[in-house]
Design an enzyme around this catalytic site. Structure first.
Site, PDB file in Angstrom:
ATOM      1  N   HIS A  79      49.971  25.673  75.886  1.00  0.00           N
ATOM      2  CA  HIS A  79      48.730  25.256  76.566  1.00  0.00           C
ATOM      3  C   HIS A  79      48.707  25.688  78.027  1.00  0.00           C
ATOM      4  CE1 HIS A  79      50.740  21.429  77.955  1.00  0.00           C
ATOM      5  NE2 HIS A  79      49.931  21.617  78.958  1.00  0.00           N
ATOM      6  N   ASP A 125      53.032  23.927  70.451  1.00  0.00           N
ATOM      7  CA  ASP A 125      52.798  24.095  71.891  1.00  0.00           C
ATOM      8  C   ASP A 125      54.023  24.754  72.536  1.00  0.00           C
ATOM      9  OD1 ASP A 125      51.573  24.035  74.326  1.00  0.00           O
ATOM     10  OD2 ASP A 125      51.666  21.854  74.578  1.00  0.00           O
ATOM     11  N   GLN A 215      50.708  15.251  84.957  1.00  0.00           N
ATOM     12  CA  GLN A 215      49.983  16.510  85.133  1.00  0.00           C
ATOM     13  C   GLN A 215      50.775  17.468  86.039  1.00  0.00           C
ATOM     14  OE1 GLN A 215      48.121  13.513  85.893  1.00  0.00           O
ATOM     15  NE2 GLN A 215      47.073  13.393  83.931  1.00  0.00           N
ATOM     16  N   GLY A 216      50.936  18.697  85.537  1.00  0.00           N
ATOM     17  CA  GLY A 216      51.704  19.691  86.283  1.00  0.00           C
ATOM     18  C   GLY A 216      53.142  19.822  85.843  1.00  0.00           C
ATOM     19  N   ASP A 217      53.618  18.816  85.096  1.00  0.00           N
ATOM     20  CA  ASP A 217      54.969  18.906  84.519  1.00  0.00           C
ATOM     21  C   ASP A 217      54.970  19.684  83.216  1.00  0.00           C
ATOM     22  OD1 ASP A 217      56.357  17.369  86.474  1.00  0.00           O
ATOM     23  OD2 ASP A 217      55.602  15.524  85.553  1.00  0.00           O
ATOM     24  N   SER A 218      53.799  19.928  82.650  1.00  0.00           N
ATOM     25  CA  SER A 218      53.686  20.639  81.376  1.00  0.00           C
ATOM     26  C   SER A 218      54.474  21.940  81.387  1.00  0.00           C
ATOM     27  CB  SER A 218      52.222  20.974  81.093  1.00  0.00           C
ATOM     28  OG  SER A 218      51.562  19.850  80.578  1.00  0.00           O
TER      29      SER A 218
HETATM   30  C1  4AZ Z   1      49.590  17.310  81.609  1.00  0.00           C
HETATM   31  O1  4AZ Z   1      48.377  17.213  81.595  1.00  0.00           O
HETATM   32  C2  4AZ Z   1      50.397  16.181  81.060  1.00  0.00           C
HETATM   33  N1  4AZ Z   1      52.560  11.787  80.216  1.00  0.00           N
HETATM   34  C3  4AZ Z   1      51.761  16.273  81.024  1.00  0.00           C
HETATM   35  C4  4AZ Z   1      52.511  15.233  80.522  1.00  0.00           C
HETATM   36  C5  4AZ Z   1      51.882  14.103  80.045  1.00  0.00           C
HETATM   37  C6  4AZ Z   1      50.512  13.983  80.085  1.00  0.00           C
HETATM   38  C7  4AZ Z   1      49.764  15.038  80.594  1.00  0.00           C
HETATM   39  C8  4AZ Z   1      52.724  12.987  79.491  1.00  0.00           C
HETATM   40  O2  4AZ Z   1      50.149  18.294  82.090  1.00  0.00           O
END
Ligand code: 4AZ
Length: 263
Positions: A79, A125, A215-218
């Site tokens: 993603h 993913d 958000q941003g850790d993805s």
């Molecule tokens: C993101 O949007 C996201 N709490 C990453 C991790 C989590 C939720 C969203 C898990 O990048």
């Protein structure tokens, strides 16, 4: 999707009841743990985790994490790479701070996205980036297809990233890390219903919330015993009680990743 919101695009709303979640989850958060700004972790460095890569745009603005698994290969989330082209992406190693200028910046020559990927909540993913130049950093091992013990409920996992320190909050300038327990498939299915695909995903977090990726850790790593076992993928908000973080179950994709790493 604009650059500012791309790392937030997997934050999905799930209509599970709080009651179902409360009964499904049993792990307790650490007694007396104060909420710290990942959510609820501590600062660390790329010196401590040299395989931890920033995935950035051409301006070196970070939007996802990634894990160096060979000098020229980085595992991240599919993603994170949707809509990206190799020329628009950089991988930055050895840079603990988002506003740093040190470390090594690599261009990307190829982006492999799992061919069946559609959205994070359907699974698959996973993506592998091929770098144009080699990174001079220690790589991470990743799980093999038969490594299933790492996903046993209660196992301590480590997450890393520069993501927001609260849902909808600001990114952390310094790399952060936290430990979270692996959650059982039954429990995570209770939280997320059919969006949780147990063959492709694994959940981690405390039943009471407080510690999570955000958000941003993805795209960043979920490590078990120092070995890459998952990829930060999605969740309902961040660090919410009853809603653990959801990670790509890397063992399921290990052979496919190895084919890319060797390609
Ligand atoms: C993101 O949007 C996201 N709490 C990453 C991790 C989590 C939720 C969203 C898990 O990048």
């Amino acid at each position: 999707m604009s650059g500012l919101t791309r790392a937030r695009r997997t934050a999905v709303a799930i209509a599970a009841t709080a009651a179902a979640a409360a009964t499904a989850l049993t792990a307790a958060s650490p007694a007396g743990a104060a909420p710290q700004p990942i959510v609820g972790g501590t600062t660390t460095t790329t010196g401590a985790y040299p395989f931890m890569m920033q995935i950035t745009d051409a301006s070196q603005d970070q939007f996802c994490g990634g894990t160096l698994v060979s000098p020229t290969k980085v595992v991240t989330a599919a993603h994170c790479m949707v809509g990206e082209t190799p020329s628009g992406v950089r991988v930055v190693g050895g840079r603990t701070y988002l506003n740093g200028t040190n470390g090594t910046v690599a261009r990307v020559s190829r982006i492999w996205i799992h061919p069946n990927y559609t959205t994070a909540t359907r699974g698959e993913d996973v993506a592998v980036l091929t770098l144009s130049t080699a990174m001079p950093y220690t790589t991470a091992k990743y799980v093999s297809s038969t490594d299933t013990s790492v996903y046993a409920a209660g196992t301590t996992a480590r997450v890393l990233g520069w993501g927001t320190t609260s849902s909808g909050g600001s990114s952390s300038n310094q790399l952060r890390t936290a430990t979270v327990p692996i959650v059982s498939d039954t429990s995570c299915g209770g939280s997320y219903g059919s969006d949780y695909v147990k063959s492709e995903m694994v959940c981690a977090g405390y039943s009471s919330g407080g510690v999570d990726t955000c958000q941003g850790d993805s795209g960043g790593p979920l490590l078990v015993g120092g070995v890459l076992a998952g990829i930060t993928s999605w969740g309902e908000g961040c660090a919410q009680a009853g809603y653990p973080g959801v990670y790509t179950r890397l063992a399921t994709f290990s052979s496919l990743v190895t084919a890319q790493v060797n390609s």
